[in-house]
Design an enzyme around this catalytic site. Structure first.
Site, PDB file in Angstrom:
ATOM      1  N   GLY A 246     -16.324  -1.815   6.924  1.00 52.17           N
ATOM      2  CA  GLY A 246     -16.323  -0.996   8.004  1.00 52.17           C
ATOM      3  C   GLY A 246     -17.728  -2.032   9.373  1.00 52.17           C
ATOM      4  O   GLY A 246     -17.870  -2.539   8.265  1.00 52.17           O
ATOM      5  N   ASP A 247     -16.479  -2.125  10.014  1.00 49.99           N
ATOM      6  CA  ASP A 247     -17.210  -3.243  10.871  1.00 49.99           C
ATOM      7  C   ASP A 247     -17.256  -4.000  11.533  1.00 49.99           C
ATOM      8  O   ASP A 247     -18.011  -4.761  11.981  1.00 49.99           O
ATOM      9  CB  ASP A 247     -18.574  -1.644  11.760  1.00 49.99           C
ATOM     10  CG  ASP A 247     -18.464  -0.389  12.003  1.00 49.99           C
ATOM     11  OD1 ASP A 247     -17.497  -0.130  11.865  1.00 49.99           O
ATOM     12  OD2 ASP A 247     -19.388  -0.120  11.367  1.00 49.99           O
TER      13      ASP A 247
ATOM     14  N   LYS B  12      -7.812   2.486  -2.181  1.00 52.46           N
ATOM     15  CA  LYS B  12      -8.635   2.211  -0.977  1.00 52.46           C
ATOM     16  C   LYS B  12      -9.625   3.394  -0.714  1.00 52.46           C
ATOM     17  O   LYS B  12      -8.136   4.394  -0.712  1.00 52.46           O
ATOM     18  CB  LYS B  12      -7.830   1.703   0.307  1.00 52.46           C
ATOM     19  CG  LYS B  12      -8.841   1.286   1.665  1.00 52.46           C
ATOM     20  CD  LYS B  12      -7.931   0.134   2.292  1.00 52.46           C
ATOM     21  CE  LYS B  12      -8.919  -0.078   4.305  1.00 52.46           C
ATOM     22  NZ  LYS B  12      -8.265   1.319   4.341  1.00 52.46           N
TER      23      LYS B  12
ATOM     24  N   CYS C   4      -7.401   7.683   3.947  1.00 51.22           N
ATOM     25  CA  CYS C   4      -6.358   7.737   5.183  1.00 51.22           C
ATOM     26  C   CYS C   4      -6.410   9.246   5.424  1.00 51.22           C
ATOM     27  O   CYS C   4      -6.466   9.642   5.102  1.00 51.22           O
ATOM     28  CB  CYS C   4      -5.014   8.128   5.089  1.00 51.22           C
ATOM     29  SG  CYS C   4      -3.574   8.018   6.317  1.00 51.22           S
TER      30      CYS C   4
ATOM     31  N   ALA D 162     -10.945  -5.381   9.954  1.00 48.65           N
ATOM     32  CA  ALA D 162      -9.447  -4.621  10.387  1.00 48.65           C
ATOM     33  C   ALA D 162      -9.406  -4.891  11.947  1.00 48.65           C
ATOM     34  O   ALA D 162      -8.996  -5.559  12.131  1.00 48.65           O
ATOM     35  CB  ALA D 162      -9.735  -2.957   9.838  1.00 48.65           C
ATOM     36  N   ARG D 163     -10.030  -3.784  12.372  1.00 41.10           N
ATOM     37  CA  ARG D 163     -10.490  -4.252  13.690  1.00 41.10           C
ATOM     38  C   ARG D 163     -10.647  -5.184  14.505  1.00 41.10           C
ATOM     39  O   ARG D 163     -10.210  -5.743  14.915  1.00 41.10           O
ATOM     40  CB  ARG D 163     -11.357  -3.056  13.886  1.00 41.10           C
ATOM     41  CG  ARG D 163     -10.062  -1.628  13.960  1.00 41.10           C
ATOM     42  CD  ARG D 163     -10.996  -0.565  14.311  1.00 41.10           C
ATOM     43  NE  ARG D 163     -12.695  -0.379  14.244  1.00 41.10           N
ATOM     44  CZ  ARG D 163     -13.873  -0.230  13.749  1.00 41.10           C
ATOM     45  NH1 ARG D 163     -13.547   0.858  15.025  1.00 41.10           N
ATOM     46  NH2 ARG D 163     -14.469   0.066  12.844  1.00 41.10           N
TER      47      ARG D 163
ATOM     48  N   GLN E  86       0.280  -1.506   0.029  1.00 40.69           N
ATOM     49  CA  GLN E  86       0.088  -0.001  -0.331  1.00 40.69           C
ATOM     50  C   GLN E  86       0.440   1.422  -0.240  1.00 40.69           C
ATOM     51  O   GLN E  86       1.666   1.011   0.566  1.00 40.69           O
ATOM     52  CB  GLN E  86      -0.907   0.058   0.975  1.00 40.69           C
ATOM     53  CG  GLN E  86      -1.909   1.242   0.980  1.00 40.69           C
ATOM     54  CD  GLN E  86      -2.725   0.943   2.005  1.00 40.69           C
ATOM     55  OE1 GLN E  86      -2.180   2.124   3.051  1.00 40.69           O
ATOM     56  NE2 GLN E  86      -3.709   1.171   2.071  1.00 40.69           N
TER      57      GLN E  86
HETATM   58  C1  LIG Z   1      -4.709   0.968  13.845  1.00 45.85           C
HETATM   59  C2  LIG Z   1      -4.600   1.013  12.985  1.00 45.85           C
HETATM   60  C3  LIG Z   1      -4.261   1.319  11.418  1.00 45.85           C
HETATM   61  C4  LIG Z   1      -4.713   1.520  10.143  1.00 45.85           C
HETATM   62  N1  LIG Z   1      -3.474   1.333   8.614  1.00 45.85           N
HETATM   63  C5  LIG Z   1      -4.398   1.834   7.589  1.00 45.85           C
HETATM   64  C6  LIG Z   1      -3.537   2.059   6.617  1.00 45.85           C
HETATM   65  O1  LIG Z   1      -2.358   2.154   7.070  1.00 45.85           O
HETATM   66  N2  LIG Z   1      -4.505   1.721   5.675  1.00 45.85           N
HETATM   67  C7  LIG Z   1      -5.373   1.790   5.351  1.00 45.85           C
HETATM   68  O2  LIG Z   1      -5.300   2.208   3.969  1.00 45.85           O
HETATM   69  N3  LIG Z   1      -6.438   2.153   6.554  1.00 45.85           N
HETATM   70  C8  LIG Z   1      -5.442   1.987   7.496  1.00 45.85           C
HETATM   71  N4  LIG Z   1      -6.087   1.715   8.560  1.00 45.85           N
HETATM   72  C9  LIG Z   1      -7.979   1.306   8.448  1.00 45.85           C
HETATM   73  C10 LIG Z   1      -8.458  -0.054   8.178  1.00 45.85           C
HETATM   74  O3  LIG Z   1      -7.970  -0.728   6.989  1.00 45.85           O
HETATM   75  C11 LIG Z   1     -10.204  -0.081   7.441  1.00 45.85           C
HETATM   76  O4  LIG Z   1     -10.306   1.235   7.174  1.00 45.85           O
HETATM   77  C12 LIG Z   1     -10.420   1.000   9.060  1.00 45.85           C
HETATM   78  O5  LIG Z   1     -10.697   0.403  10.256  1.00 45.85           O
HETATM   79  C13 LIG Z   1     -12.360   0.456   8.829  1.00 45.85           C
HETATM   80  O6  LIG Z   1     -12.284  -1.533   8.778  1.00 45.85           O
HETATM   81  P1  LIG Z   1     -13.175  -1.652  10.450  1.00 45.85           P
HETATM   82  O7  LIG Z   1     -14.537  -1.000  10.526  1.00 45.85           O
HETATM   83  O8  LIG Z   1     -13.251  -3.541   9.740  1.00 45.85           O
HETATM   84  O9  LIG Z   1     -11.727  -1.666  11.530  1.00 45.85           O
HETATM   85  C14 LIG Z   1      -6.083   1.334   9.902  1.00 45.85           C
HETATM   86  C15 LIG Z   1      -6.994   1.125  10.998  1.00 45.85           C
HETATM   87  C16 LIG Z   1      -5.993   0.569  12.375  1.00 45.85           C
HETATM   88  C17 LIG Z   1      -7.765   0.888  13.290  1.00 45.85           C
END
Ligand SMILES: Cc1cc2nc3c(=O)[nH]c(=O)nc-3n(C[C@H](O)[C@H](O)[C@H](O)COP(=O)(O)O)c2cc1C
Length: 633
Positions: A477-478, A396, A356, A499-500, A324
């Site tokens: 998301g979520d 993204k 971002c 992600a989370r 990325q």
């Molecule tokens: C600790 C952390 C670091 C992240 N770093 C990046 C990143 O480097 N690049 C990116 O595109 N998104 C990054 N994200 C966003 C996630 O990839 C994702 O889009 C976002 O958390 C929503 O997904 P979720 O609801 O499943 O957490 C990060 C999220 C978290 C929580």
């Protein structure tokens, strides 16, 4: 019923803490990142030369600044942490050699009183680093001696200043730059402007402001581009040399179990852990193109991966790894993509971060700032895709920058029409929203439906069309449970990115396969932490420095992992990512320990796998709120 909008997890009554226990006040929640984190590196006093440490000759001989006497070193070394070295046990060889803190597992004492390293016959260290860009290349970047003329020509072509020659692979038409009459403001920028970072006309946030969100939104919803329209586009002045459809690698995104890019926490040991639990698609942590182009070594470390990420996964699917990138300007993205295409051995796709939200990135005109400069975003994708040979490009996105003003659906039409991007990921939130409120999956669904229509008949396009493949669409998301994942799939996306959810519950990928919740006991969760630490010791090393790094990232991981509330404690089996449990009584002592919010408890856990914490070690989690709502991305 579990209300997804309520912030409180519905815990069964028998597990709820008594009122007097619950009265113990929670600390007021802090928000944002801890920006002033100090890192203390734990270095050995009389460090042994790295070459001597693995039984080799030192090329620097008397000029070496490290010690060369193994016996002196061993006599002063801290006592071993145990007898079983995870590297030796797994691979029959330990790359830390004499420096390993589990050395007794692979050393013998000879009759002459000297120690000798032991290796198992035919041993081979099984972990190989991917995308480790040669130091010489990095040096050439620092001294501006790397030949980037290919990228420079491509930039010129993308800007319409030069036409590709017939030997530039195939020449393909790019559809007109004008969509709904919005011509890019910066199109007249000169090549010189774009090649020289110093000479670049500042097209940062100020000039982006010329393309107001209001203007972009004109016609949102009315913007229809039919497949037929794509190849009927009249020849524009922008011609892109690209590969034949069969030469650009195609990725089947359908149903892939994607671990999202995660700065700091999404490091190779964590990605490997998720791979063993069912994930099959990985991203490196976001790397900024500008420091990459300046040959900044720590930035290049971010694009690295390990072989396990691209192997056949337990599901039988081949793992893929994407790098990325975040950039604002065309020259940054195209030049970086040239260096990656020529020097990286493990990139299955290149991803452009346009989501971002963090100020530092946004102010440079990168990340979600690109959502306000759609033409620049498109050009960046065109340029990166055209220079990167067989490696496909992905993007993204967030819904937009302002909460009340989603812009991405219209942008997706342009991405479909004007680029050959392989997949677009949409995190269903705006920049302004950060992590507040739930992700807008209704909007994700609308976008999925738009793209489905655009994809119709795409396979029948004549040779010479810019788009050679359908645009895959991925929702994000979520997602915190198998139910969330399949519900996401029902919106018409090709797959759902996590992600989370994976940081709190890395076995979410197993749950998706099993289509059921898995109530991992505290012992099983400890095994997951053990695996994480083993991965860390294999990746960063089992010497003092490797242990230190592993511990630091273990604690970052714990700042999410401790948020897991066992499924058995729930009144209704539908845990949500945004819900925090009321104070509850864990089923056993270790379960309570694993749920502790206290960094000292996380340190104690780390000591089970990594030995005592050195007195100089200090740690501040990156995210003040203990992570979950305030992370970046
Ligand atoms: C600790 C952390 C670091 C992240 N770093 C990046 C990143 O480097 N690049 C990116 O595109 N998104 C990054 N994200 C966003 C996630 O990839 C994702 O889009 C976002 O958390 C929503 O997904 P979720 O609801 O499943 O957490 C990060 C999220 C978290 C929580």
């Amino acid at each position: 019923m579990s209300d997804p909008h309520s912030g409180v997890a519905p815990i069964r009554e028998e597990f709820l803490a008594k009122p007097e226990q619950a009265e113990r006040k929670r600390k007021p929640k802090e928000r944002g990142q801890n920006k002033k984190r100090s890192k203390v590196s734990v270095r050995e006093e009389n460090a042994l030369c790295p070459a001597i440490s693995v039984g080799k000759e030192c090329p620097f001989q008397s000029n070496c600044k490290f010690g060369h006497d193994v016996e002196v070193y061993l006599s002063q070394k801290e006592p071993d942490l145990g007898e079983k070295c995870v590297n030796f046990e797994t691979y029959g060889i330990c790359p830390a050699g004499y420096k390993c803190r589990w050395l007794s597992g692979h050393v013998k004492l000879n009759e002459d009183g000297k120690h000798e390293l032991v290796e198992k016959p035919d041993s081979k260290f099984g972990l190989t680093m991917l995308n480790a860009v040669d130091k010489n290349v990095q040096k050439k970047l620092r001294t501006k001696q790397l030949d980037l003329s290919k990228a420079e020509r491509m930039i010129s072509i993308v800007l319409g200043e030069e036409k590709p020659k017939s030997n530039d692979q195939n020449i393909q038409e790019s559809p007109k730059q004008e969509v709904n009459g919005t011509r890019d403001q910066n199109q007249d920028q000169t090549l010189a402007d774009n090649n020289d970072p110093k000479a670049v006309k500042e097209d940062g946030p100020e000039s982006q402001a010329t393309e107001t969100p209001q203007k972009q939104d004109e016609g949102e919803g009315n913007h229809k581009v039919t497949t037929d329209g794509i190849h009927k586009q009249s020849r524009s002045d922008v011609l892109l040399p690209t590969l034949r459809p069969q030469e650009k690698r195609r990725i089947d995104w359908k149903g892939r179990k994607i671990l999202a890019p995660l700065t700091t926490v999404g490091n190779p040991p964590f990605r490997r852990l998720c791979g063993s639990l069912g994930a099959d698609t990985f991203y490196t942590e976001m790397a900024m193109c500008q420091p990459l182009m300046q040959g900044h070594q720590p930035e290049w470390a971010l694009v690295r991966g390990i072989n396990t990420e691209r192997e056949i996964m337990p599901s039988g699917r081949k793992g893929i790894l994407g790098i990325q990138l975040a950039c604002s300007k065309l020259w940054q993205g195209v030049k970086t993509a040239q260096v990656i295409a020529e020097n990286c051995d493990g990139a299955d796709f290149l991803d452009l971060n346009c989501g971002c939200p963090i100020d530092l990135v946004f102010r440079q005109g990168a990340g979600s700032s690109l959502l306000e400069s759609p033409s620049r975003l498109i050009r960046n994708l065109q340029g990166i895709d055209a220079i990167s040979g067989t490696i496909p490009t992905t993007v993204k996105l967030r819904t937009g920058n302002r909460e009340d003003h989603p812009v991405v659906n219209k942008l997706l039409s342009r991405i479909h029409q004007e680029t050959n991007t392989s997949a677009a990921v949409l995190h269903g939130r705006s920049r302004q929203q950060r992590y507040s409120k739930l992700a807008n999956w209704e909007y994700v669904k609308d976008c999925a439906s738009n793209i489905r229509k655009l994809n119709e008949g795409i396979e029948d396009l004549p040779e010479g069309s810019l788009r050679t493949q359908p645009l895959a669409f991925i929702g994000n998301g979520d997602c915190y449970s198998w139910e969330d994942w399949y519900e996401g799939m029902d919106t018409g996306v090709d797959t759902t990115m996590i992600a989370r959810g994976a940081l709190v519950k890395p076995w979410i990928f197993e749950e998706i396969d099993a289509r059921q919740y898995i109530d991992k006991s505290s012992t099983q969760r400890l095994e997951i932490l053990q695996e994480y630490c083993n991965n860390g010791l294999q990746y960063w090393g089992s010497d003092a420095q490797g242990i230190n790094t592993t511990r630091r990232f273990f604690l970052e991981f714990m700042s999410f992992f401790h948020r897991y509330t066992p499924i058995a404690l729930f009144e209704v089996a539908r845990p949500r990512l945004n819900q925090r449990p009321p104070l509850y009584n864990a089923r056993d002592e270790m379960e309570g320990m694993l749920a502790s919010t206290n960094v000292n408890d996380w340190l104690k856990l780390s000591e089970r796998f990594l030995g005592p914490t050195p007195s100089r070690f200090n740690f501040t989690p990156k995210h003040k709120s203990n992570s979950i709502e305030e992370a970046e991305g």
